[in-house]
Enzyme design. Structure first.
Site, PDB file in Angstrom:
ATOM      1  N   ALA A  12       0.804  -1.224   0.000  1.00 43.47           N
ATOM      2  CA  ALA A  12       0.000   0.000   0.000  1.00 43.47           C
ATOM      3  C   ALA A  12       0.836   1.273   0.000  1.00 43.47           C
ATOM      4  O   ALA A  12       0.277   2.366  -0.068  1.00 43.47           O
ATOM      5  CB  ALA A  12      -0.939  -0.012   1.205  1.00 43.47           C
ATOM      6  N   THR A  13       2.170   1.151   0.066  1.00 42.03           N
ATOM      7  CA  THR A  13       3.017   2.344  -0.036  1.00 42.03           C
ATOM      8  C   THR A  13       4.098   2.199  -1.106  1.00 42.03           C
ATOM      9  O   THR A  13       4.590   3.190  -1.630  1.00 42.03           O
ATOM     10  CB  THR A  13       3.697   2.678   1.312  1.00 42.03           C
ATOM     11  OG1 THR A  13       4.356   1.509   1.801  1.00 42.03           O
ATOM     12  CG2 THR A  13       2.682   3.123   2.340  1.00 42.03           C
ATOM     13  N   SER A  14       4.487   0.961  -1.430  1.00 36.13           N
ATOM     14  CA  SER A  14       5.512   0.757  -2.453  1.00 36.13           C
ATOM     15  C   SER A  14       5.350  -0.617  -3.084  1.00 36.13           C
ATOM     16  O   SER A  14       4.594  -1.459  -2.589  1.00 36.13           O
ATOM     17  CB  SER A  14       6.915   0.869  -1.833  1.00 36.13           C
ATOM     18  OG  SER A  14       7.129  -0.177  -0.902  1.00 36.13           O
ATOM     19  N   GLY A  15       6.061  -0.827  -4.174  1.00 36.32           N
ATOM     20  CA  GLY A  15       6.021  -2.122  -4.855  1.00 36.32           C
ATOM     21  C   GLY A  15       7.396  -2.477  -5.366  1.00 36.32           C
ATOM     22  O   GLY A  15       8.300  -1.638  -5.414  1.00 36.32           O
ATOM     23  N   GLY A  80      -5.356  -6.132  -0.252  1.00 36.78           N
ATOM     24  CA  GLY A  80      -6.703  -6.633  -0.532  1.00 36.78           C
ATOM     25  C   GLY A  80      -7.728  -5.561  -0.814  1.00 36.78           C
ATOM     26  O   GLY A  80      -7.428  -4.368  -0.857  1.00 36.78           O
ATOM     27  N   HIS A 238      -3.680 -12.224  -2.696  1.00 37.47           N
ATOM     28  CA  HIS A 238      -3.616 -11.370  -1.524  1.00 37.47           C
ATOM     29  C   HIS A 238      -2.244 -11.526  -0.896  1.00 37.47           C
ATOM     30  O   HIS A 238      -1.813 -12.639  -0.604  1.00 37.47           O
ATOM     31  CB  HIS A 238      -4.705 -11.750  -0.519  1.00 37.47           C
ATOM     32  CG  HIS A 238      -4.800 -10.793   0.627  1.00 37.47           C
ATOM     33  ND1 HIS A 238      -5.217 -11.159   1.874  1.00 37.47           N
ATOM     34  CD2 HIS A 238      -4.493  -9.464   0.709  1.00 37.47           C
ATOM     35  CE1 HIS A 238      -5.190 -10.103   2.676  1.00 37.47           C
ATOM     36  NE2 HIS A 238      -4.752  -9.066   1.990  1.00 37.47           N
ATOM     37  N   ASP A 239      -1.555 -10.409  -0.675  1.00 40.02           N
ATOM     38  CA  ASP A 239      -0.166 -10.492  -0.215  1.00 40.02           C
ATOM     39  C   ASP A 239      -0.028 -11.252   1.105  1.00 40.02           C
ATOM     40  O   ASP A 239       0.959 -11.967   1.319  1.00 40.02           O
ATOM     41  CB  ASP A 239       0.476  -9.101  -0.123  1.00 40.02           C
ATOM     42  CG  ASP A 239      -0.335  -8.070   0.640  1.00 40.02           C
ATOM     43  OD1 ASP A 239      -1.301  -8.443   1.338  1.00 40.02           O
ATOM     44  OD2 ASP A 239       0.007  -6.874   0.552  1.00 40.02           O
ATOM     45  N   ASN A 298      -6.967  -8.055  11.455  1.00 43.39           N
ATOM     46  CA  ASN A 298      -6.152  -6.930  10.988  1.00 43.39           C
ATOM     47  C   ASN A 298      -5.841  -6.007  12.158  1.00 43.39           C
ATOM     48  O   ASN A 298      -6.731  -5.660  12.934  1.00 43.39           O
ATOM     49  CB  ASN A 298      -6.905  -6.120   9.923  1.00 43.39           C
ATOM     50  CG  ASN A 298      -6.982  -6.823   8.603  1.00 43.39           C
ATOM     51  OD1 ASN A 298      -7.341  -7.981   8.540  1.00 43.39           O
ATOM     52  ND2 ASN A 298      -6.661  -6.122   7.537  1.00 43.39           N
ATOM     53  N   GLU A 306       5.026   4.881   9.715  1.00 41.66           N
ATOM     54  CA  GLU A 306       5.292   5.358   8.348  1.00 41.66           C
ATOM     55  C   GLU A 306       4.754   6.769   8.152  1.00 41.66           C
ATOM     56  O   GLU A 306       5.398   7.619   7.524  1.00 41.66           O
ATOM     57  CB  GLU A 306       4.684   4.387   7.328  1.00 41.66           C
ATOM     58  CG  GLU A 306       5.487   3.095   7.183  1.00 41.66           C
ATOM     59  CD  GLU A 306       4.752   2.016   6.418  1.00 41.66           C
ATOM     60  OE1 GLU A 306       3.698   2.312   5.826  1.00 41.66           O
ATOM     61  OE2 GLU A 306       5.223   0.868   6.426  1.00 41.66           O
TER      62      GLU A 306
END
Length: 485
Positions: A12-15, A80, A238-239, A298, A306
């Site tokens: 959700a912040t980088s890939g 997700g 899903h990661d 979760n 972050e």
């Protein structure tokens, strides 16, 4: 012979894209390219840039082609719930909304006015969070969203990117379970819930499970990258599903903590646990590999830090951890999952206001803020783990911490202290490893998940943390429970 697998892992912040290879030497990972994945704020909404993500993947494939390695297959995992609407011509209708968009505030309550909450949980076994796809779709429907109205197909983020690479539309099981649209028992899309938001199974791609082939690279992508007709494989899209597949446990008596922007704590079970108790505790039953279920919850995770780091000018993690270690213990405690921390404009200010409102000292230095975050997360982990132990059909002998957070020795020690459980940290690259391993299973060069885990355990350095200072942590837990109450 060396088999190389191209893993796309988007957070959700980088890939990043990674080449994973299996040989007689074991498992090797090599990062190909890394890129930011920022939220785009425009017109009062938050979006993801699906085209930029696609271009970064293609760039990674070009770089991999230049290395002249033989790529066996490609697999994509992401966060997700989010999805892309495609028109009848197969094109993207609009950039996808991000799950942190405020348009779903109050969405579950609006939906439950038509369909009872307990009915939704009974069907899906999925915890209620306002950004679940079910509530996103219902919100778009109520707002008469033009993209949803024109949508021929709706694809979750990893499936949308796989389609852009292969031209084949699928709905992968593990990512679909995050939507709160999959029946926990049949493990297929639930027609009753689809109908409740004006959709049918025809609005989704062919339903597939981890290890199935989606298609091969389109001629366009082959031409751009210089690669051939490489298969695109449905991994655990899903990661967290990919990460949990890489837990290096030697038996089934474990809990896991996938630690990143989100922390996801759970146990791996064979069949869903959908009861009044799991509903009351808001536990979720997400799909895993080889037919497993991930009973989990979760937890906010490193999102808190972050966001603070972004306000502090991206200070290095080692510096922040060292400062926190030297700070006074248990001075200020927060509930990391309080709604005020979901997406505040200033995270540090939100933490200070929470402490002020709960009658605690305000964490007035960077070190105190970080210490507050780490201790609060460790105490929240204890609360969730205690519930998991009650629910799990198996004993919990160890807590495996995987993902980027597994490199945070201070938080790992705090977690062991707080939970009174041995913490085993590693691998930090669990998501990419799980992605690669499912591809390897599909290519018949790796065996079962149990065999994979033994291989990972033998080839990845792991660190164990034993509980310490239990009396002080028990007192802090009592304080934590009083604060969040």
């Amino acid at each position: 012979m060396k088999h190389c697998f191209f893993a796309v892992d988007l957070g959700a912040t980088s890939g990043r894209t990674i080449l994973g290879s299996l040989s007689d030497k074991g498992l090797e990972l090599e990062e190909v390219n890394r890129f930011p994945n920022p939220l785009i704020e425009v017109g009062g909404h938050f979006y993801w840039d699906i085209y930029a993500l696609y271009q970064h993947i293609v760039d990674g494939l070009k770089l991999a082609a230049q290395r002249e390695v033989k790529i066996t297959s490609i697999g994509i995992d992401t966060w997700g719930v989010d999805f892309v609407c495609f028109g009848a011509d197969g094109h993207v209708l609009r950039q996808p909304y991000a799950y942190r968009d405020p348009h779903t505030n109050g969405a579950p309550e609006a939906f439950f006015s038509r369909v009872p909450r307990n009915k939704v949980y009974e069907l899906t076994g999925i915890q209620v969070m306002n950004f679940n796809s079910l509530f996103q779709l219902d919100t778009l429907r109520r707002n008469e969203d033009s993209a949803l109205a024109a949508a021929k197909k709706i694809l979750f983020i990893p499936d949308a990117l796989s389609y852009m690479l292969s031209g084949e539309m699928v709905t992968e099981y593990t990512i679909a379970t995050t939507a709160q649209l999959v029946n926990a028992q049949t493990r297929k899309l639930e027609p009753e819930l689809l109908a409740s938001v004006g959709l049918s199974e025809d609005h989704f791609g062919r339903f597939v499970y981890p290890g199935e082939t989606i298609g091969v690279l389109t001629e366009e992508v082959q031409k751009q990258t210089g690669l051939g007709a490489i298969p695109v494989i449905a991994v655990a899209g899903h990661d967290t599903g990919s990460a949990v597949a890489a837990v290096p446990a030697l038996n089934k008596n474990f809990a896991y903590l996938s630690s990143g922007t989100w922390s996801l704590m759970g146990v791996e079970i064979d069949t869903p646990i959908v009861t009044a108790e799991t509903e009351a505790l808001n536990f979720t039953n997400e799909g895993g590999v080889e037919g497993t279920i991930r009973l989990l919850k979760n937890i906010c995770g490193m999102w808190l830090l972050e966001r603070c780091r972004a306000e502090w000018g991206e200070t290095s993690y080692p510096d922040l951890i060292a400062e926190a270690k030297a700070a006074e213990p248990f001075r200020s405690i927060i509930n990391p999952d309080d709604a005020v921390f979901a997406n505040p404009s200033h995270m540090e200010k939100a933490i200070c206001l929470y402490c002020e409102k709960t009658g605690q000292p305000i964490p007035d230095t960077r070190a105190r803020i970080v210490r507050c975050i780490f201790e609060s997360l460790a105490l929240r982990y204890r609360q969730v783990l205690e519930n998991l132990i009650k629910l799990s059909p198996r004993p919990v002998e160890a807590l495996h911490v995987i993902g980027g957070g597994s490199k945070n020795d201070l938080l790992n020690q705090f977690t062991a202290n707080s939970t009174g459980t041995t913490v085993i940290a590693g691998p930090s690259e669990a998501t990419a490893i799980g992605n690669v391993m499912v591809q390897a299973m599909a290519a018949k060069v790796a065996g079962s998940i149990a065999e994979m885990r033994k291989q990972i355990n033998a080839s990845i350095p792991l660190t164990a943390f034993q509980p310490e200072n239990s009396a002080a942590w028990d007192a802090a837990y009592t304080k934590y429970l009083a604060i969040i109450d």
